[in-house]
Design an enzyme around this catalytic site. Structure first.
Site, PDB file in Angstrom:
ATOM      1  CB  SER A  43       5.607  -6.866   2.667  1.00  0.00           C
ATOM      2  OG  SER A  43       6.533  -7.202   3.684  1.00  0.00           O
ATOM      3  CG  ASP A 320       1.826 -11.070   9.094  1.00  0.00           C
ATOM      4  OD1 ASP A 320       2.761 -10.381   9.538  1.00  0.00           O
ATOM      5  OD2 ASP A 320       1.535 -11.075   7.878  1.00  0.00           O
ATOM      6  CG  HIS A 323       3.940  -7.839   7.360  1.00  0.00           C
ATOM      7  ND1 HIS A 323       3.736  -9.170   7.068  1.00  0.00           N
ATOM      8  CD2 HIS A 323       4.778  -7.355   6.413  1.00  0.00           C
ATOM      9  CE1 HIS A 323       4.414  -9.487   5.970  1.00  0.00           C
ATOM     10  NE2 HIS A 323       5.058  -8.405   5.562  1.00  0.00           N
TER      11      HIS A 323
END
Length: 345
Positions: A43, A320, A323
């Site tokens: 991600s 978050d 990340h």
């Protein structure tokens, strides 16, 4: 007299058109073969492959482009900044390969995946490279395309966080060795497919991630966990050094030091906060679920938010609990720019 001028005017227009088009090509505007970027990993570099995830739900993309756009962030991530550094657009996510322009490469990265399998049902690094190889076999990209291309690889963080959360790490040194060994195999394979330059991200300081630093009440990074990152990176650096020794071109593989870049950016923000207490704690996520079972973007059955959002994401380092925010990634990118220069030499 007018008739005599017509050939001259036509020649002049042709000359101007040729010069303008040549100038455009030289700046990459109409270049038929610009640098292409092929991205593999998780991600941190995924720009839209994990369709059924929070990356496509509000408040993701709130800073840029203003709506959810497939990034686990409020805006741009490191992939976007690397592409910008190369003066190209971010490569198309593999998910949209049949409906989008593949001129600038393809992004195979898939959020939540790792070097090995994780709790996410998505293609791990090996499967992503399999997809890349299939496209080459289908002649989507030529040998000439690949020789002028760059690969960006970032994986490993999810392998550790997943193993830590599930308590599966019994033999940490052995687990680490197997991860780095497989990463080395992956890098070598990407190179064997024809790409001349490969940039691989070192492991971020996982002890700084809000999902884990919560045990310090977000006051500092967890040093014991950061040791895992440091040991992993030492082993990976050695593996990359060996790969470069084997290569004819000794600078095929370069490493992007996410570990020290994260720490440096966080430290800078902490110093500024010490001078001005109203600034945001860089170890605090901007977006976080209200409870342990909730996450950024969670909604209840009635559509009400089950998360909290900071006042200004542009002042955060973490978006978050896992990340960086766009602001965080830009700070990291700024530190990494001198290293990125090795990709274009």
């Amino acid at each position: 007299m007018a008739k005599q001028l017509i050939p001259f005017i036509i020649s002049l227009l042709l000359f101007i058109f040729t010069e303008v088009e040549g100038a455009k090509r030289s700046y990459g505007v109409y270049n038929s073969n610009p640098v292409k970027l092929f991205v593999f990993g998780d991600s941190y570099v995924d720009t839209g492959n994990f369709v059924h995830s929070e990356s496509y739900k509000p408040p993701s993309g709130i800073t840029f482009p203003g709506n959810p756009a497939g990034r686990f962030c409020d805006g741009r991530i490191i992939t976007d900044y690397v592409a910008s550094f190369l003066k190209i657009e971010s490569p198309t996510p593999y998910t949209f390969r049949n409906s989008s322009n593949l001129h600038y490469g393809i992004n195979f990265a898939y959020g939540g995946t790792g070097i090995f399998s994780t709790s996410i049902d998505g293609p791990n690094a090996t499967a992503q490279i399999d997809s890349f190889e299939k496209l080459i076999q289908q002649n989507i990209y030529t040998k000439h395309d690949l020789e002028s291309s760059i690969a960006l690889v970032n994986a490993g963080g999810n392998d550790y966080t997943n193993a830590l959360k599930t308590g599966r790490i019994i033999d940490l040194p052995g687990f680490m060795e197997s991860l780095v060994k497989q990463m080395s195999v992956n890098l070598k394979r990407i190179r064997s497919l024809g790409i001349k330059k490969v940039a691989v991200g070192l492991l971020q300081p996982i002890g700084c991630l809000p999902v884990l630093n919560v045990i310090s009440f977000r006051t500092n990074c967890i040093g014991l966990l950061n040791v895992i990152s440091k040991d992993h990176n030492k082993m990976l650096l050695k593996a990359v050094q060996e790969l470069n020794k084997e290569a004819a071109d000794k600078s095929v593989f370069i490493t992007l030091d996410l570990y020290n870049s994260f720490l440096s950016a966080i430290e800078t923000m902490q110093k500024k906060r010490a001078e001005k207490s109203t600034l945001m704690n860089p170890l605090q996520p901007c977006c976080e679920g209200n409870n342990l079972e909730d996450s950024c973007g969670s909604l209840d059955d009635e559509g009400s938010k089950k998360y909290s959002l900071c006042e200004n994401p542009k002042l955060s380092f973490f978006w978050d609990t896992l990340h960086p925010s766009q602001n965080g990634w830009f700070a990291v990118y700024t530190i990494l720019q001198s290293t990125l220069g090795q990709l274009i030499t």
